[in-house]
Scaffold this motif. Structure first.
Motif, short mmCIF file in Angstrom:
data_model
loop_
_atom_site.label_atom_id
_atom_site.label_comp_id
_atom_site.label_asym_id
_atom_site.label_seq_id
_atom_site.Cartn_x
_atom_site.Cartn_y
_atom_site.Cartn_z
N UNK A 8 0.85 -1.21 0.00
CA UNK A 8 0.00 0.00 0.00
C UNK A 8 0.88 1.25 0.00
N UNK A 9 0.95 1.91 -1.13
CA UNK A 9 1.80 3.11 -1.21
C UNK A 9 1.28 4.23 -0.33
N UNK A 10 -0.05 4.35 -0.25
CA UNK A 10 -0.64 5.49 0.46
C UNK A 10 -1.32 5.08 1.76
N UNK A 41 6.28 9.04 0.81
CA UNK A 41 5.66 7.73 0.57
C UNK A 41 6.64 6.68 1.11
N UNK A 42 6.35 6.11 2.29
CA UNK A 42 7.35 5.27 2.94
C UNK A 42 7.79 4.04 2.12
N UNK A 43 6.88 3.48 1.31
CA UNK A 43 7.22 2.26 0.57
C UNK A 43 7.78 2.55 -0.82
N UNK A 44 8.07 3.80 -1.12
CA UNK A 44 8.46 4.18 -2.49
C UNK A 44 9.67 3.37 -2.99
N UNK A 45 10.70 3.32 -2.15
CA UNK A 45 11.94 2.66 -2.60
C UNK A 45 11.70 1.16 -2.81
N UNK A 46 10.98 0.56 -1.89
CA UNK A 46 10.69 -0.87 -2.04
C UNK A 46 9.91 -1.12 -3.33
N UNK A 47 8.93 -0.26 -3.62
CA UNK A 47 8.14 -0.41 -4.84
C UNK A 47 9.03 -0.27 -6.08
N UNK A 48 9.95 0.69 -6.04
CA UNK A 48 10.84 0.91 -7.19
C UNK A 48 11.72 -0.33 -7.43
N UNK A 49 12.23 -0.91 -6.36
CA UNK A 49 13.08 -2.11 -6.49
C UNK A 49 12.29 -3.26 -7.10
N UNK A 50 11.06 -3.43 -6.63
CA UNK A 50 10.22 -4.52 -7.16
C UNK A 50 9.88 -4.28 -8.62
N UNK A 51 9.57 -3.05 -8.98
CA UNK A 51 9.20 -2.74 -10.38
C UNK A 51 10.38 -2.99 -11.32
N UNK A 52 11.56 -2.79 -10.85
CA UNK A 52 12.75 -3.03 -11.66
C UNK A 52 12.88 -4.51 -12.04
N UNK A 53 12.26 -5.39 -11.24
CA UNK A 53 12.35 -6.84 -11.48
C UNK A 53 11.15 -7.38 -12.26
N UNK A 54 10.20 -6.51 -12.63
CA UNK A 54 8.94 -7.00 -13.23
C UNK A 54 9.14 -7.51 -14.65
N UNK A 55 8.49 -8.65 -14.97
CA UNK A 55 8.44 -9.13 -16.36
C UNK A 55 7.21 -8.53 -17.06
N UNK A 56 6.14 -8.41 -16.30
CA UNK A 56 4.89 -7.85 -16.84
C UNK A 56 4.38 -6.79 -15.87
N UNK A 57 3.99 -5.63 -16.40
CA UNK A 57 3.39 -4.58 -15.57
C UNK A 57 1.97 -4.32 -16.08
N UNK A 58 1.02 -4.36 -15.16
CA UNK A 58 -0.37 -4.07 -15.52
C UNK A 58 -0.84 -2.91 -14.63
N UNK A 59 -1.09 -1.76 -15.27
CA UNK A 59 -1.53 -0.57 -14.54
C UNK A 59 -3.06 -0.50 -14.70
N UNK A 84 1.72 12.34 -7.70
CA UNK A 84 3.16 12.06 -7.58
C UNK A 84 3.57 12.09 -6.11
N UNK A 85 4.61 11.35 -5.71
CA UNK A 85 5.54 10.64 -6.57
C UNK A 85 5.07 9.26 -7.05
N UNK A 86 3.92 8.76 -6.53
CA UNK A 86 3.50 7.39 -6.87
C UNK A 86 3.46 7.15 -8.38
N UNK A 87 2.87 8.10 -9.12
CA UNK A 87 2.68 7.89 -10.56
C UNK A 87 4.01 7.69 -11.29
N UNK A 88 5.07 8.31 -10.79
CA UNK A 88 6.38 8.20 -11.44
C UNK A 88 6.99 6.81 -11.32
N UNK A 89 6.43 5.98 -10.44
CA UNK A 89 7.01 4.66 -10.21
C UNK A 89 7.01 3.77 -11.46
N UNK A 90 6.05 3.96 -12.34
CA UNK A 90 5.97 3.04 -13.50
C UNK A 90 7.23 3.13 -14.37
#
Ligand SMILES: NC(=O)c1ccc[n+]([C@@H]2O[C@H](COP(=O)([O-])OP(=O)(O)OC[C@H]3O[C@@H](n4cnc5c(N)ncnc54)[C@H](O)[C@@H]3O)[C@@H](O)[C@H]2O)c1
Length: 225
Positions: A105-107, A155-173, A181-187
């Motif tokens: 939960x980002x927010x 956004x306390x989980x921002x960095x964790x989310x960024x690390x996970x997104x870097x490993x994604x094979x498929x992203x579904x928004x 922002x900053x959440x929207x910039x994570x994609x």
């Protein structure tokens, strides 16, 4: 041996619209009736904690009465084909109630409270029912507040989310206007993902990199196997 598919779902308020929870910016959206600065900022809390608490109590009441919709269940079913992480901007708990195993939960999560003191991300307290009593004092001596990230806060989980997104094979928004922002910039961190989708009734109008496949919610439903 085949590598497990790493799927990330990045969801926003539109995800829960069909469960009867108002979105943020659509016409008739939640914020048509409120000013952000009156109910969703640290300044608002400092000025009038009763108003802020009542605003979130009403949101919590609606969320408790709501049930997950087909989209939440569809996201849960993705776990049959890969490792799924849901990164949500939503403060409702409908992904969890649909059975999704990994939800970030980002927010924040409106079903929980936290201290309003400086160490507020240390511990979250479940709220029994829909009413938070913000006069309750936490062990650190500060009053309880909703576990929600307000405008102007980190956004306390921002960095964790960024690390996970870097490993994604498929992203579904799904169901986000990508305006907060900053959440929207994570994609942007999902640069290595081989397939990227955005599912939203206004998908054609949304600003995403050109490698995204845009689907309105109806197309996504029709193309399910
Ligand atoms: N359910 C919730 O927890 C909730 C509700 C309102 C606002 N918020 C908060 O407010 C912020 C709002 O930003 P946001 O981008 O998530 O929301 P937003 O309101 O800015 O955008 C909502 C998006 O959902 C789309 N949408 C509307 N109906 C849909 C449907 N049936 N299916 C799919 N998409 C649909 C809209 O076209 C729009 O692009 C978030 O940070 C969130 O924390 C949360």
């Amino acid at each position: 041996m085949n590598r497990v598919l790493n799927i990330i779902v990045f969801s926003g308020a539109g995800m829960s619209a069909e469960s009867g929870i108002e979105t943020f910016r659509d016409s008739n959206g939640l914020w048509e009736n409120y000013r952000i600065e009156d109910v969703a900022t640290p300044q608002a809390w400092a000025k009038d904690p009763d108003l802020v608490t009542n605003f979130y109590n009403e949101r919590r009441r609606t969320i408790i009465q709501a049930t997950p919709n087909d989209a939440h269940l569809g996201v849960k079913s993705l776990e049959e084909i890969g490792e799924v992480l849901v990164i949500t901007q939503n403060i409702d708990d409908l992904h969890e109630r649909a059975g999704s195993s990994n939800v970030l939960h980002l927010h924040g999560n409106i079903r929980q409270a936290k201290s309003s003191g400086p160490n507020q991300e240390k511990e979250y307290y479940p709220i029994d029912g829909w009413k938070l009593d913000h006069t309750t004092i936490c062990p650190d001596g500060y009053r309880l507040r909703p576990h929600v990230v307000w405008f102007g806060e980190d956004v306390p989980c921002y960095e964790e989310a960024a690390i996970q997104l870097d490993q994604a094979d498929i992203l579904i928004v799904i169901g986000t206007s990508l305006q907060v922002y900053p959440a929207a910039g994570l994609i942007q961190f999902a640069a290595k993902a081989q397939q990227k989708f955005i599912i939203d009734p206004k998908a054609d109008e949304l600003c995403v990199p050109s490698d995204f496949i845009k689907l309105n919610a109806q197309q996504a439903r029709v193309s399910q196997p």
